[in-house]
Write a protein that holds these residues in place. Structure first.
Motif, PDB file in Angstrom:
ATOM      1  N   UNK A 219       0.735  -0.963   0.146  1.00  0.00           N
ATOM      2  CA  UNK A 219       0.056   0.202  -0.138  1.00  0.00           C
ATOM      3  C   UNK A 219       0.761   0.972   0.117  1.00  0.00           C
ATOM      4  N   UNK A 220       0.208   1.998  -0.026  1.00  0.00           N
ATOM      5  CA  UNK A 220       1.081   4.212  -0.414  1.00  0.00           C
ATOM      6  C   UNK A 220       1.325   3.970   1.018  1.00  0.00           C
ATOM      7  N   UNK A 221       2.637   5.005   1.208  1.00  0.00           N
ATOM      8  CA  UNK A 221       3.445   5.550   3.092  1.00  0.00           C
ATOM      9  C   UNK A 221       2.236   6.066   3.088  1.00  0.00           C
ATOM     10  N   UNK A 222       2.274   5.753   4.059  1.00  0.00           N
ATOM     11  CA  UNK A 222       1.251   6.613   5.856  1.00  0.00           C
ATOM     12  C   UNK A 222       0.152   5.836   6.181  1.00  0.00           C
ATOM     13  N   UNK A 223      -0.765   4.207   5.162  1.00  0.00           N
ATOM     14  CA  UNK A 223      -1.842   4.580   5.330  1.00  0.00           C
ATOM     15  C   UNK A 223      -1.393   2.536   6.268  1.00  0.00           C
ATOM     16  N   UNK A 224      -0.363   2.630   7.086  1.00  0.00           N
ATOM     17  CA  UNK A 224      -0.347   1.982   8.391  1.00  0.00           C
ATOM     18  C   UNK A 224       0.060   0.746   8.592  1.00  0.00           C
ATOM     19  N   UNK A 225       0.707   0.284   7.694  1.00  0.00           N
ATOM     20  CA  UNK A 225       1.666  -1.370   7.436  1.00  0.00           C
ATOM     21  C   UNK A 225       2.205  -1.561   9.022  1.00  0.00           C
TER      22      UNK A 225
ATOM     23  N   UNK B 184       5.194  -0.632  -0.965  1.00  0.00           N
ATOM     24  CA  UNK B 184       4.667   0.137  -1.396  1.00  0.00           C
ATOM     25  C   UNK B 184       4.860  -0.090  -3.491  1.00  0.00           C
ATOM     26  N   UNK B 185       5.952  -1.062  -3.645  1.00  0.00           N
ATOM     27  CA  UNK B 185       6.123  -1.597  -4.953  1.00  0.00           C
ATOM     28  C   UNK B 185       6.071  -3.426  -4.981  1.00  0.00           C
ATOM     29  N   UNK B 186       4.817  -3.838  -4.748  1.00  0.00           N
ATOM     30  CA  UNK B 186       4.363  -5.043  -4.841  1.00  0.00           C
ATOM     31  C   UNK B 186       4.870  -5.564  -6.073  1.00  0.00           C
ATOM     32  N   UNK B 187       4.608  -4.702  -7.216  1.00  0.00           N
ATOM     33  CA  UNK B 187       4.900  -5.921  -8.240  1.00  0.00           C
ATOM     34  C   UNK B 187       6.550  -5.981  -8.522  1.00  0.00           C
ATOM     35  N   UNK B 188       6.861  -5.047  -8.179  1.00  0.00           N
ATOM     36  CA  UNK B 188       8.751  -5.940  -8.067  1.00  0.00           C
ATOM     37  C   UNK B 188       9.092  -6.905  -7.410  1.00  0.00           C
ATOM     38  N   UNK B 189       8.577  -7.206  -6.537  1.00  0.00           N
ATOM     39  CA  UNK B 189       9.317  -8.394  -5.334  1.00  0.00           C
ATOM     40  C   UNK B 189       9.492  -9.463  -6.057  1.00  0.00           C
TER      41      UNK B 189
ATOM     42  N   UNK C 222      -2.410  -8.332   1.990  1.00  0.00           N
ATOM     43  CA  UNK C 222      -3.633  -7.769   1.846  1.00  0.00           C
ATOM     44  C   UNK C 222      -3.023  -6.822   1.223  1.00  0.00           C
ATOM     45  N   UNK C 223      -3.718  -5.246   0.455  1.00  0.00           N
ATOM     46  CA  UNK C 223      -3.508  -4.526   0.121  1.00  0.00           C
ATOM     47  C   UNK C 223      -3.968  -3.277   1.076  1.00  0.00           C
ATOM     48  N   UNK C 224      -2.831  -2.573   1.497  1.00  0.00           N
ATOM     49  CA  UNK C 224      -3.823  -1.536   2.999  1.00  0.00           C
ATOM     50  C   UNK C 224      -3.764   0.033   1.641  1.00  0.00           C
TER      51      UNK C 224
END
Length: 565
Positions: A132-138, A270-275, A289-291
């Motif tokens: 998820x984007x920064x600051x979403x509480x991961x 923040x970049x799940x597609x590069x893993x 989980x997408x936060x």
């Protein structure tokens, strides 16, 4: 007969397998040669020889200590071990995303009841990936999970693991998981949270540019080695843990299969597609989980939670505050409320008001108010008409995102701005809305030509935004008649043909917004004069001016040569 490259390869392999011994004996021989003269002068004396041997051993010991100390310091990442209950946060403190909390509760339930779950024949999950984007509480969610499960929690920053010396990064990962397994045997489970995991978990197919530089400094292939180490530690072979258990198994008193302590890895990115795909397979990150940014109800819940911690005006409309914070993350909302408390404190009030909240939003989005003292009237007039072009175009072209504020007071680097706020949650943008966005960006230049008979340098960001939007309109979203996407080939910038199409699209939208401002020239003048008089206009003032100066249908101003007639 072996070739020279073959013999060289064999020699390098032998050196790599025995490098510890080579380093040790090189130090010994070097110290002996260094002290040979001194030893020769005292060779008749037994005590002198013993003294030289002792001195030699001391030097060897000192060199080993220095070597170990260097690696000890290099192998210290940005890592924090948190005991159960230490953070004092739980699921009741995580607001704004009930769906995420529900999945997290299930994971916690399994971690707390892992023994009974195993008796059913199930296997405990190994990992959870938060995207998820920064600051979403991961990271906050991971802390809540550790507190609820009553297990230790390791917070690791992935970029701090990377090291210039080959092997040190692997050593860090090994030590972390070794300690995590030790804690898991004591508490039943342990959570390892790895923030920004893409720094060490990037797909190996995306590292082509890094492979050429490797060597002993740990770049290139060293990055792959770190990822391989992480993969093995997350899904290790079923080995016996603990010295006593290993001894009992060696002497034949322990014959049942070994049990792995439950170490649950939570990764955030923040970049799940590069893993790397190997990291994402079941058995490592079993759940993903997408936060995301909270919706209206989520923002309302977050605002209520943080307002409950500060003194505030009871008449505050939480619904209005939630509407003002569309696309805000939980961290941003927390920051804005805290800034509002700061504003109220320095203005001598003991409770937060809606005005404080509005000012805090303005500071967060546009920077501090920094009026330019002594600004000449003509300069103010130029800024006013520049912003009036934006305001009128936005009011007429984007009814779902109307202007809520226009100002000619400097905020940060902006000498003035017009701010639009969406009236409702928006997930997609239509073709018409994209074209309207381009026209709004170009409205400033159109107003300069029409009303000032010149062009100003303040359109830098306007032109950049219009160009990016036009490029995406044509080359990403396929709205210009072609389905070609330059993203498919990782193009850094559009090719020559697409550039010509972008220029044509920009010119067409500029002509349209120019005609629009001609038709509503009275409104542009009224907005500009209002800004010159009051320096700022709010939503209601802009609406009132626009309604009072709406032109009858079909009445169009004459326009020749860039001048209003």
């Amino acid at each position: 007969m072996n070739s020279k490259p073959g013999r060289l390869k064999l020699f390098l392999r032998t050196v790599s397998l025995n490098w510890q011994g080579i380093v040790f004996w090189t130090l010994v021989v070097g110290l002996i040669l260094f002290n040979w003269d001194l030893m020769a002068a005292n060779r008749e004396s037994v005590f002198g020889i013993l003294g030289m041997v002792g001195q030699l051993l001391f030097y060897i010991f000192l060199a080993i200590i220095q070597f170990v100390a260097i690696f000890w310091f290099l192998a210290r990442p940005r890592l924090y071990w948190i005991d159960p209950g230490e953070t004092g946060v739980g699921f009741e403190d995580y607001k704004g995303n009930n769906g995420v909390v529900e999945v997290a509760r299930r994971v916690v339930t399994l971690l707390k009841g892992v023994k009974s779950f195993k008796r059913m024949g199930g296997q405990a999950s190994r990992g959870l990936l938060l995207i998820g984007p920064p600051g979403t509480g991961k990271s906050y969610l991971a802390q809540c999970m550790a507190s609820e499960a009553e297990v230790p929690f390791a917070y690791l920053s992935a970029p701090s693991v990377q090291n210039m010396f080959f092997g040190v990064s692997n050593l860090i990962i090994m030590n972390i998981y070794r300690k995590a397994r030790k804690k898991a045997r004591k508490y039943g489970a342990c959570i390892v949270f790895i923030d920004e995991i893409d720094a060490i978990g990037m797909s190996r197919s995306n590292r082509g540019g890094m492979l050429g530089g490797g060597g002993m400094m740990g770049m290139g292939m060293g990055g792959m080695g770190l990822l391989n180490e992480l993969l093995m530690q997350m899904d290790p072979p079923n080995l016996e843990q603990g010295r006593l258990n290993k001894l009992l198994r060696k002497i034949g008193l322990r014959t049942r299969k070994a049990e792995q302590p439950v170490v649950f890895t939570i990764g955030a990115t923040n970049l799940g597609e590069v893993l790397d795909p190997a990291l994402l397979r079941p058995g490592r990150f079993d759940k993903k989980i997408t936060v995301d940014i909270p919706d209206f109800e989520g923002r309302r819940e977050i605002i209520e939670y943080y307002l409950s911690k500060v003194k505030h005006d009871e008449a505050l409309s939480i619904d209005r505050m939630a509407g003002d914070t569309i696309h805000y993350s939980p961290v941003m909302i927390k920051h804005v409320i805290n800034e509002a408390v700061v504003i109220a404190h320095f203005e001598g009030r003991h409770a937060l008001t809606y005005r404080d909240f509005q000012l805090a939003l303005e500071v967060n989005e546009h920077g501090l108010r920094e009026p330019i003292r002594g600004l000449a009237y003509e300069e103010k007039r130029r800024i006013a008409y520049h912003e009036a072009g934006h305001a009128v175009a936005m009011y007429l072209l984007q009814p779902k995102v109307p202007p809520v504020k226009a100002t000619i007071i400097r905020h940060g680097n902006a000498l003035g701005f017009v701010q639009g706020k969406p009236m409702e949650e928006m997930v997609h943008t239509t073709r018409e809305e994209l074209l309207a966005s381009i026209q709004i960006s170009l409205g400033s230049r159109a107003a300069e030509r029409l009303f000032l008979n010149t062009e100003l340098s303040g359109v830098t960001s306007d032109l950049a935004h219009a160009t990016r939007t036009a490029a995406a309109y044509l080359g990403i979203w396929g709205m210009g008649g072609s389905f070609y996407s330059y993203l498919a080939f990782n193009q850094g910038q559009p090719d020559g043909q697409l550039k010509q199409q972008i220029e044509k699209l920009l010119d067409d939208q500029f002509q349209k917004v120019t005609r629009l401002l001609q038709e509503h020239r009275d409104a542009v003048v009224a907005i500009a004069e209002g800004l010159l008089e009051r320096e700022e206009l709010d939503r209601d003032e802009i609406r009132s001016i626009m309604e009072a100066n709406r032109r009858p249908e079909g009445q169009i101003a004459a326009f020749t040569g860039g001048r209003l007639q």
